[in-house]
Design an enzyme around this catalytic site. Structure first.
Site, PDB file in Angstrom:
ATOM      1  N   HIS A   1      34.225  28.142  42.493  1.00  0.00           N
ATOM      2  CA  HIS A   1      33.683  27.753  41.257  1.00  0.00           C
ATOM      3  C   HIS A   1      34.537  27.099  40.359  1.00  0.00           C
ATOM      4  O   HIS A   1      35.677  27.077  40.373  1.00  0.00           O
ATOM      5  CB  HIS A   1      33.203  29.116  40.749  1.00  0.00           C
ATOM      6  CG  HIS A   1      34.244  29.944  40.381  1.00  0.00           C
ATOM      7  ND1 HIS A   1      35.010  31.071  40.722  1.00  0.00           N
ATOM      8  CD2 HIS A   1      34.848  30.111  38.943  1.00  0.00           C
ATOM      9  CE1 HIS A   1      35.900  31.582  40.155  1.00  0.00           C
ATOM     10  NE2 HIS A   1      35.777  30.852  38.763  1.00  0.00           N
TER      11      HIS A   1
ATOM     12  N   HIS B   1      38.693  22.744  36.471  1.00  0.00           N
ATOM     13  CA  HIS B   1      39.274  23.046  37.724  1.00  0.00           C
ATOM     14  C   HIS B   1      38.569  24.098  38.692  1.00  0.00           C
ATOM     15  O   HIS B   1      38.250  24.999  38.102  1.00  0.00           O
ATOM     16  CB  HIS B   1      41.063  23.220  37.463  1.00  0.00           C
ATOM     17  CG  HIS B   1      41.043  24.576  36.750  1.00  0.00           C
ATOM     18  ND1 HIS B   1      40.912  24.761  35.661  1.00  0.00           N
ATOM     19  CD2 HIS B   1      41.200  25.674  37.729  1.00  0.00           C
ATOM     20  CE1 HIS B   1      41.156  26.070  35.194  1.00  0.00           C
ATOM     21  NE2 HIS B   1      41.610  26.746  36.479  1.00  0.00           N
TER      22      HIS B   1
HETATM   23  P1  2AM Z   1      41.354  30.575  37.113  1.00  0.00           P
HETATM   24  O1  2AM Z   1      40.752  30.232  38.408  1.00  0.00           O
HETATM   25  O2  2AM Z   1      42.305  29.520  36.732  1.00  0.00           O
HETATM   26  O3  2AM Z   1      42.380  31.610  37.215  1.00  0.00           O
HETATM   27  C1  2AM Z   1      37.437  34.482  36.845  1.00  0.00           C
HETATM   28  O4  2AM Z   1      38.531  35.229  36.555  1.00  0.00           O
HETATM   29  C2  2AM Z   1      37.403  32.860  36.340  1.00  0.00           C
HETATM   30  O5  2AM Z   1      37.714  33.006  34.823  1.00  0.00           O
HETATM   31  C3  2AM Z   1      38.653  32.284  36.997  1.00  0.00           C
HETATM   32  O6  2AM Z   1      38.168  31.023  37.588  1.00  0.00           O
HETATM   33  C4  2AM Z   1      39.571  32.372  36.085  1.00  0.00           C
HETATM   34  O7  2AM Z   1      40.370  30.797  35.846  1.00  0.00           O
HETATM   35  C5  2AM Z   1      39.087  32.136  34.870  1.00  0.00           C
HETATM   36  N1  2AM Z   1      39.705  32.652  33.499  1.00  0.00           N
HETATM   37  C6  2AM Z   1      39.935  31.853  32.396  1.00  0.00           C
HETATM   38  N2  2AM Z   1      40.460  32.511  31.606  1.00  0.00           N
HETATM   39  C7  2AM Z   1      40.835  33.753  32.281  1.00  0.00           C
HETATM   40  C8  2AM Z   1      41.663  34.953  31.761  1.00  0.00           C
HETATM   41  N3  2AM Z   1      42.163  34.957  30.434  1.00  0.00           N
HETATM   42  N4  2AM Z   1      41.481  35.974  32.555  1.00  0.00           N
HETATM   43  C9  2AM Z   1      41.004  36.098  33.691  1.00  0.00           C
HETATM   44  N5  2AM Z   1      40.241  34.919  34.216  1.00  0.00           N
HETATM   45  C10 2AM Z   1      40.296  33.694  33.413  1.00  0.00           C
END
Ligand code: 2AM
Length: 178
Positions: A44, A126
């Protein structure tokens, strides 16, 4: 509020089966088995991460989502990268479409009235491909994935013994393109 009513939530672009397939193919070709690949059904693009949310917060977030008016757009996933800090390899877009910027800003505007703190880091579109990637993956050629984005979703992150599962809870359409 009982802990059981809290949910870990985020807004995301949720790919359909063919986009999911395309992203998975880039992951296999570019990274192979490096790191911990994200399961295909979990791929996602996060718009806004909300964290642990109580029922009132979820209702407010859903109202904010319903109020956003942004057009559908095409997102070209043409950029492979790696975040050193979080050790993730990702597939992103070199060009951030105006409509995507508007969508994220629109969500933040509504969410600020719900008491969610505003994300300070600039938005970087991303799709995480793999976690625990310890060094920058080598540069490879790959076919960009064109993604016609026509809506967005509120997604729950559910911790399970087999690993995290992401469950879309609600979906909002974007306005017809251009
Ligand atoms: P990431 O893929 O770049 O780690 C679920 O956890 C989604 O929320 C993930 O896509 C994650 O991004 C995003 N996300 C953004 N901020 C976050 C945070 N502080 N803690 C956990 N997940 C975060």
């Amino acid at each position: 509020v009982p802990e059981t009513q809290r949910q870990r939530l985020f807004f995301a672009l949720w790919p359909d089966a063919s986009i999911r397939e395309g992203i998975g193919a880039v992951r296999r070709n570019a990274l192979g088995g490096v790191g911990r690949p994200i399961r295909p059904e979990n791929l996602h693009l996060t718009l806004v991460f909300l964290g642990e949310v109580e029922p009132e917060g979820r209702m407010c977030a859903e109202a904010a989502a319903a109020a956003v008016r942004a057009p559908a757009f095409e997102l070209r996933l043409d950029d492979l990268g790696w975040f050193r800090r979080s050790q993730i390899a990702w597939l992103g877009a070199a060009h951030l479409p105006r409509a995507l910027e508007d969508l994220v800003n629109g969500l933040h505007d509504g969410l600020s009235h719900c008491g969610f703190p505003r994300e300070e880091r600039p938005f970087k579109a991303h799709v995480t491909l793999a976690r625990k990637v310890r060094s920058a993956p080598s540069v490879v050629d790959f076919a960009p994935v064109p993604w016609l984005v026509q809506g967005f979703a509120l997604v729950e992150s559910i911790a399970q013994p087999q690993g995290v599962r992401y469950a879309p809870l609600a979906h909002w359409p974007l306005l017809p393109e251009g």
